[in-house]
Each structure stands twice: as structure tokens, then as C-alpha cells.
Design an enzyme around this catalytic site. Structure first.
Site, short mmCIF file in Angstrom:
data_model
loop_
_atom_site.label_atom_id
_atom_site.label_comp_id
_atom_site.label_asym_id
_atom_site.label_seq_id
_atom_site.Cartn_x
_atom_site.Cartn_y
_atom_site.Cartn_z
CG MET A 1 22.19 13.04 3.13
SD MET A 1 23.40 14.16 2.37
CE MET A 1 22.43 14.79 1.00
CD GLU B 1 -1.64 -2.41 1.68
OE1 GLU B 1 -0.43 -2.61 1.97
OE2 GLU B 1 -2.52 -3.27 1.84
CG PHE C 1 -9.15 -9.89 11.43
CD1 PHE C 1 -7.89 -10.27 11.89
CD2 PHE C 1 -9.38 -9.89 10.06
CE1 PHE C 1 -6.89 -10.64 11.02
CE2 PHE C 1 -8.37 -10.27 9.18
CZ PHE C 1 -7.13 -10.65 9.65
CD GLN C 2 -6.84 -7.42 7.75
OE1 GLN C 2 -7.75 -7.23 6.96
NE2 GLN C 2 -5.66 -7.87 7.37
CE LYS D 1 -16.56 -7.44 3.94
NZ LYS D 1 -15.87 -8.68 4.35
#
Lengths: 188, 575
Positions: free
Chosen positions: B480, B52, B114-115, B164
Site C-alpha cells: 500500500m 506481548e 527495574f522494569q 507484585k
């Protein structure tokens, strides 16, 4: 928590959309930018679905200007005003639980009367005092009551409102004189 | 007649009305209803990323090239948290993104399902705005407002969190078509009215300062690019003969080959640009925010100059640097009002002085050597592409060299993570840029460190036939940081060296990408030309020395007195 110019405290009011999470957005912005809130009061305003928040903020003029601009930047904040005038009503409600025995009870009640306070609750060993006023008044009362034994203090934080300026004044001009207005909805 | 649509259809329909074509994303449980609706909308082109973070950076690269909001999708929980780096990057650089994220069903919110994560809570400080949609009915309004917020004012990312069961909730609309319904929705944001027109009397004050100045410089930032003020900027510069300095994100907003262009200032900017700021009597800051990489120590920054600051975000004015004339507004509109009032000028002495600074402090000159210098690679890619490529970089030394040694002539051709400094931007950022501009050559200038952070997106690039050309400036160290360790930590190189980098040519092969390795200066031109001729993605592994340093350098929080222009035997001179 004074609101005059020489004090490190400034009072800002914000009109916000009454939506879930708005208080979180505002307080998160203060935290993230490192601004200090001395007190914060929130409640419904005269408009439906809009709340008014009063902040007492610690900082110099530049800090307060940044607070204003960052408040404006939040999409749900509609209007921000810094209250700079002396001509405002600033009030706070405090509930004070104080130790009180037979010997001290009368003296405490007398002091509270001088401050136009009320006895909101009585118990064998303590009193609950209700007092309204500007923050200075509440500080003074607390100072006087200290020696009796303050058990608990609950304060609402200051809310402010401009006084009526008078018939001769144009109300818009008066508003301009008494507030630093960062304009409505100048967020980006 | 009425319409019956579920939340997912409402979302897709709304995105289409907003002109969305490409979506970068990765599905999961809480966003499945939305994904399962996609086949009904063949005009929406979904690009399945491998992570993602890739989706968010790709949407960001897409937006920086098109100027319009990029779109990314992710599921709840880890899907949403993986977007975070990309959203923070977009927020820092004012890049418009609309992120749509799945959330657990309404009844489960707050139950540690969940999630489940508090996505709007997590992303609150790194988005311009975010919304948890609790009714399918609200979706079109929320989408319309999300695009409005993302694409106007100071642009930025907006996140929409959709439970959802909101995605499957069916609603009825009393309209014949969704088009008709959507077009009558009005943005209802009483607290959001960006100031676009600059205040007339402030503009007059600015004109006066410009007319009276003897040594003015323009500091052109990202705002020039996002407001599309190229013509206006050029007009002002040419009319009053004012040298133009471009910030890191302002690069490509003014042509590098223009006689008035002075390049990038600051920590790794051109010495003459930093010196010009120091000697100037007027700074005209346009759509930039006085970042600490430009100002160094704010109290010692350009102390002789008066300052005009034009920015669309009032909170940027006076935030880092006190200014004399603030103008809140869209820089294109402000310049359109300001330019006609400004008097013609030649500033001959000042321009002569700038030329002197350039010849006395030639930061842009690459030292002659047979070694394979990263700076030389940049120059060669710039020459071979004739500045007609979009350059996307990661963060670090190679980014600075890409800023210094390419000649950018066209707007939106330099795409880089500035404020956030997100390593790993180079792979997905280039992917997004290529999707946005399929007919342009996109060069990703990558560090070996950043490249390995997000190289999983190479698979996405192959899958979608994106012919991105990668130049990995491979020095086997986090360059760097290594440089800072040399200068500021007495060469104590802790955790910056890679001893087992992959073979990037074999890696290319594993992804089905053409791989080339360059170890010698004489191979550079040929490899770049090969890459350009190849009809698909290419990875060139440029193996360079780890000791090469970025100069000039002004240390963090330093002043012009701390400017070090070229390699020195004694690192303490830098520190």
C-alpha cells in the site's frame, strides 16, 4: 475570561470522583483532542470523595459540545454542566506582587481599596496585593497597576456558582433555564 | 467461616466468575506471583505467546469473534509497553479486552525500579479505562468493573495494573465461598451509565425522514456487529427496501449476497457504494463513526442527503459530520423501536438506479487475465470455503482486496484492524480467532510485510494445535505504501522494497507447519483445497506481482470527483 455568549470562552463545571489520576485523565483528554483550557480550578465539593472542576474553555459551540461529551466519556466524571447564564457568580483570587516605593505606595493602596482588595504583604520595595472578583475585575486592576511595575502574578482560575433564582421559580426549571445540562453520567 | 485468599487468587477467582476461559500472555518478574497461582485453576487456559503484542492482538481477535472481552496478561515495563499497539488497536475499533499487567511492588513505585514503567499513564489515552490496584482487597471490585466497562456501552479495552506485592497480599473475607462474595459485589460507577434506549421523539423524527426519503441508504458499521443487530438491520432494510452499505468494520454485519447489499464505500470501496452515498437523499448511519476513509473531505461528503446517526457514543455524534437526527443508543434496541414505525416501501426507482450504478461501475469484477491476481486468490478462498470461514487480515493492499472480493454471509467472519491500521495483526489476530472458534476454519490473509512483524506467534500456533490457514500475498514490497509512492510521490520508491524476504515455505517447515508455494493462477484452487484438507496450520506463499494496485481509489481528503475506478496509465489522475 468572560463567560457570556459572544465571547470565545465558555465555562464548564464537572463533578468528578476524587481518585488518584483523575486530573491527569481530564487534562490528558484535553491535550489529546486539542481543546484549549484558558483556566482550570479544582477543589473538594459538598460531597465526600467528589471534587468539582471548573474549566474556562476556548472554542465555539461545537467545540464546547465535544468537550462536554468527551468529559462525560471519562468513567470518573459524573456530571458535566455548561454555565451559559449571566446569572452566575464567577470569582477568581489573584495575588499580585507590585513594585512600591515611598512615592507610589499610597496611590497603589488607594487603587486597591477601590477594588476591595487587601494588602497581604509589605516589603521595602514592593507590596503583595490580594484581590477577589470576576476575571474582568482582576484584568482591570492589573491594567491600572501595570505602570508601577508588576513583579509577579498568581491567579487561581475562575470558579463559578449559580445565584439563587428566587422563590417564585421552580428550582429545577430555573436550573434548566440557566445551564446546558448534558445529563448525568451519560458516558459510554 | 471465612476465606483467606491472596491477591493472585482473588484475581483468578474473579476472572473465572466473569466467565474467562482463555488467557493470552507472557510472564515476567512483576507478574510471577499471579502466574505461579495458575496451577490451582485448571479451568483457566493460559496460552503462552512469543511477544506481548501477540497476546494483545490475540485477545482482540478472540473478542471480535465471541463479542466478549478477550483477556491478556503481561509483566511490568517492557511487557506492558509491548501491549500498547494491541490496546490502541482495540480502543480504535471498540473491541473489549481486559489486560492484567504486573507492576513493581508498591514501595518501589516512582523509584525507577527495574522494569518499572508508568503503565496506567502510558495506556491512559488508548484504553477505555485503566486502574492501578493498590490493595488486594480491591481486586474483585476492580475486575468486576473492568469487565462491565469493557463489555458494555461503546466497548473497549480496560487495563488493570497490579503491583507484585498486591498479588501476594493475603486478605480475609467473611464469606463461605468466593462465589457468594463475588455475587454480592455491585458495580459502583456513578459516572458510567451508557444510554441504551434511543430517545422516542428522536426515533419518530428518524421514522419521518425515512418514510419521506426517495433515495435512502443505510451505512452499517461495527456497532451492528457488537450490538448483534443483524436481524434488526435486515428487517429495516427489507421492510423499506433500503440499500445497505457496510463500512470496513461493518462487513459481515449484513450478508454480502443479499440483494440490498451494496458493499463497502470510501477510499478503496466499491465505486457504486461511494456513488450511492453521493446520490442519496438520506443516510441512515448505524453504529459507525464517519471515519475519514469513508468521508474523504467532510464538507463535500454526501452533500444532498439528510443524515440520521445512531451511535451508542454521544461524542461520535457531530464529531466529523453534522447530522440532522442524532440518536444516542444501542443500535439493536434503537432499531427494535424504530422498525415497527417505519412504513413499507419499495423504493423501486432508487434500487433500479443502484443496479445501474453497479453495472456502470463494476468495481467487484476481477479483470480477466492469466496473471496471478491477489483479487482472484480472495475470490477462490471465498468460494472454496463457501463463506463459512473466519477471515483475519493484516493491513494494506491485501486487506482491501479481502474486504472487496470475499463474500461474507455470516456475522463476525471478517476480523481486521480498521481504525488503527496495525500491520502484524494477521498472525496473532488469527490465532485469537481460532482459539475463540476452534471448530471454524480461520484464514489469515497476510501481507509479506505484516506477517514478518509478528510471525513469531507461529510457534504459539503450533504449540496449541491451532489449524490456522495463512495466505501470504507476497509481493516483496510494502504494497500500500508502494502504491502511494507511485501515485503521490512520482514513483519514488523509498524503503518499501524487500530484497531478502525469507523463503516462507522453508520458514513454515522450520515451525513444523505445512508450507506451499503458488506462483501460477492454475495452482490456486488446488493449494487452497490442500490447505483445507490438511489437519493443521498451513502457510501458502502466493507470489504475486508488486505492481498490482488497489482500485477503486479516492485519495485521502478527496471527494467523489477524485474517484479513480481502474488502472490508469497516468498515476497523476489518481493523485
Amino acid at each position: 475570561m468572560k463567560t457570556n455568549g459572544s465571547s470565545p470562552y465558555r465555562t464548564i463545571t464537572a463533578l468528578v470522583r476524587d481518585k488518584p489520576g483523575v486530573l491527569n485523565r481530564v487534562s490528558s483528554m484535553f491535550r489529546r483532542r486539542g481543546f484549549n483550557i484558558a483556566s482550570l480550578a479544582v477543589g473538594h465539593s459538598e460531597e465526600p470523595n467528589q471534587s468539582r472542576m471548573t474549566f474556562v474553555v476556548e472554542g465555539d459551540e461545537r467545540t464546547v459540545e465535544q468537550v462536554n461529551k468527551h468529559l462525560h466519556k471519562l468513567i470518573d466524571v459524573m456530571k458535566v454542566t455548561e454555565v451559559t447564564s449571566e446569572n452566575v457568580v464567577a470569582r477568581e483570587l489573584a495575588l499580585i506582587k507590585i513594585r512600591a516605593t515611598g512615592d507610589t505606595r499610597t496611590e497603589i493602596i488607594q487603587i486597591v481599596e477601590v477594588f476591595n482588595g487587601k494588602i497581604a504583604g509589605v516589603a521595602p520595595d514592593h507590596l503583595v496585593i490580594e484581590v477577589t472578583g470576576d476575571p474582568d475585575k482582576i484584568e482591570s486592576l492589573l491594567g491600572l497597576l501595570k505602570r508601577f511595575g508588576v513583579m509577579e502574578v498568581m491567579r487561581t482560575g475562575t470558579i463559578v456558582m449559580e445565584r439563587w433564582i428566587g422563590h417564585l421559580h421552580d428550582s429545577k426549571a430555573a436550573a434548566k433555564n440557566n445551564r446546558k445540562n448534558w445529563g448525568e453520567a451519560a458516558s459510554v | 467461616m471465612s476465606l483467606k485468599l491472596d491477591g493472585s487468587q482473588l484475581l483468578c477467582e474473579s476472572l473465572i466468575r466473569e466467565g474467562v476461559v482463555d488467557i493470552f500472555g507472557l510472564p515476567g518478574g512483576a507478574i510471577l506471583p499471579l502466574y505461579q497461582t495458575l496451577p490451582q485453576y485448571p479451568n483457566l487456559n493460559h496460552i503462552l505467546t512469543r511477544h506481548e503484542q501477540g497476546a494483545a492482538h490475540a485477545a482482540d481477535g478472540y473478542a471480535r469473534v465471541t463479542g466478549k472481552a478477550g483477556v491478556c496478561w503481561a509483566t511490568s515495563g517492557p511487557g506492558a509497553t509491548n501491549l500498547v499497539t494491541g490496546l490502541a488497536t482495540a480502543q480504535m475499533d471498540s473491541v473489549p479486552i481486559v489486560a492484567v499487567v504486573g507492576q513493581v511492588a508498591r514501595a518501589s513505585i516512582g523509584s525507577d525500579a527495574f522494569q518499572e514503567t508508568d503503565t496506567t499513564g502510558i495506556t491512559l489515552p488508548i484504553t477505555k479505562h485503566n486502574t492501578l490496584v493498590m490493595e488486594a482487597r480491591d481486586i474483585p471490585q476492580v475486575v468486576k468493573e473492568a469487565f462491565h466497562i469493557a463489555n458494555t456501552g461503546r466497548k473497549g479495552p480496560v487495563l488493570i495494573d497490579v503491583p507484585k506485592d498486591v498479588q501476594t497480599e493475603i486478605i480475609e473475607l467473611p464469606f463461605d465461598s468466593f462465589e457468594e462474595y463475588y455475587s454480592q459485589i455491585e458495580v459502583d460507577l456513578p459516572g458510567y451509565k451508557p444510554t441504551l434506549e434511543g430517545n422516542g421523539s428522536q426515533i419518530k423524527k428518524a421514522v419521518k425522514l425515512i418514510d419521506e426519503s426517495n433515495r435512502p441508504v443505510i451505512l452499517a458499521g461495527h456497532g451492528i456487529i457488537f450490538s448483534g443487530a443483524y436481524t434488526e438491520l435486515r428487517e429495516l432494510a427489507e421492510k423499506a427496501q433500503i440499500p445497505v452499505i457496510t463500512t470496513l468494520l461493518g462487513i459481515s454485519g449484513f450478508p454480502d449476497d443479499h440483494i440490498l447489499c451494496v458493499g463497502m464505500p470510501g477510499m478503496h470501496g466499491m465505486a457504486y457504494a461511494s456513488l450511492a452515498i453521493e446520490e442519496a437523499d438520506l443516510l441512515i448511519a448505524l453504529g459507525m463513526r464517519f471515519d475519514d476513509r469513508i468521508t474523504g473531505k467532510p464538507s463535500a461528503f454526501s452533500t444532498q442527503s439528510k443524515k440520521i446517526h445512531v451511535d451508542i457514543d454521544p461524542s461520535e455524534i457531530g464529531k466529523n459530520i453534522e447530522v440532522d437526527v442524532p440518536i444516542v443508543g444501542d443500535v439493536k434496541r434503537v432499531l427494535a423501536k424504530l422498525n415497527p414505525q417505519v412504513s413499507d416501501n419499495t423504493h423501486a426507482d432508487w434500487l433500479h438506479r443502484i443496479d445501474e450504478l453497479k453495472s456502470d461501475h463494476p468495481s467487484h469484477i476481477i479483470r480477466p487475465t492469466d496473471e496471478l491476481l491477489p483479487q482472484f486468490i480472495m475470490k477462490e478462498i471465498s468460494d472454496v470455503t463457501d463463506s463459512d470461514a473466519i477471515v483475519v487480515t493484516g493491513v494494506g493492499q491485501h486487506q482491501m482486496w479481502a474486504a472487496q472480493h470475499f463474500t461474507y454471509k455470516h456475522p463476525c467472519t471478517f476480523v481486521t484492524s480498521g481504525g488503527s491500521g496495525a500491520m502484524g495483526y494477521e498472525v496473532p489476530g488469527a490465532m485469537g480467532a481460532q482459539v475463540a472458534a476452534p471448530d471454524k476454519t480461520v484464514w489469515s490473509i497476510a501481507g509479506d510485510g505484516g506477517f514478518q512483524m509478528t510471525m513469531s506467534e507461529l510457534a504459539t500456533i503450533v504449540e496449541n494445535n491451532l489449524p490456522v490457514k495463512f495466505a501470504i500475498i507476497n509481493n516483496n514490497v510494502l504494497g500500500m505504501v508502494h502504491q502511494w509512492q507511485e501515485f503521490f510521490y512520482d514513483k519514488s520508491y523509498v524503503a518499501t522494497g524487500y530484497t531478502a524476504n525469507p523463503d516462507f515455505v522453508k520458514l513454515a517447515d522450520a515451525f513444523g507447519i505445512k508450507g506451499l508455494r503458488v506462483t501460477d493462477k492454475v495452482q490456486v484452487r488446488g493449494a487452497i483445497e490442500d490447505a483445507m484438507e490438511h489437519d493443521g496450520p498451513v502457510i501458502i506463499d502466493f507470489v504475486v506481482e508488486e505492481e498490482e494496485r488497489v482500485y477503486p481509489m479516492i485519495k485521502a481528503g478527496g471527494t467523489i470527483e477524485d474517484l479513480v475506478e481502474e488502472p490508469t496509465k497516468n498515476p497523476q489522475e489518481v493523485g
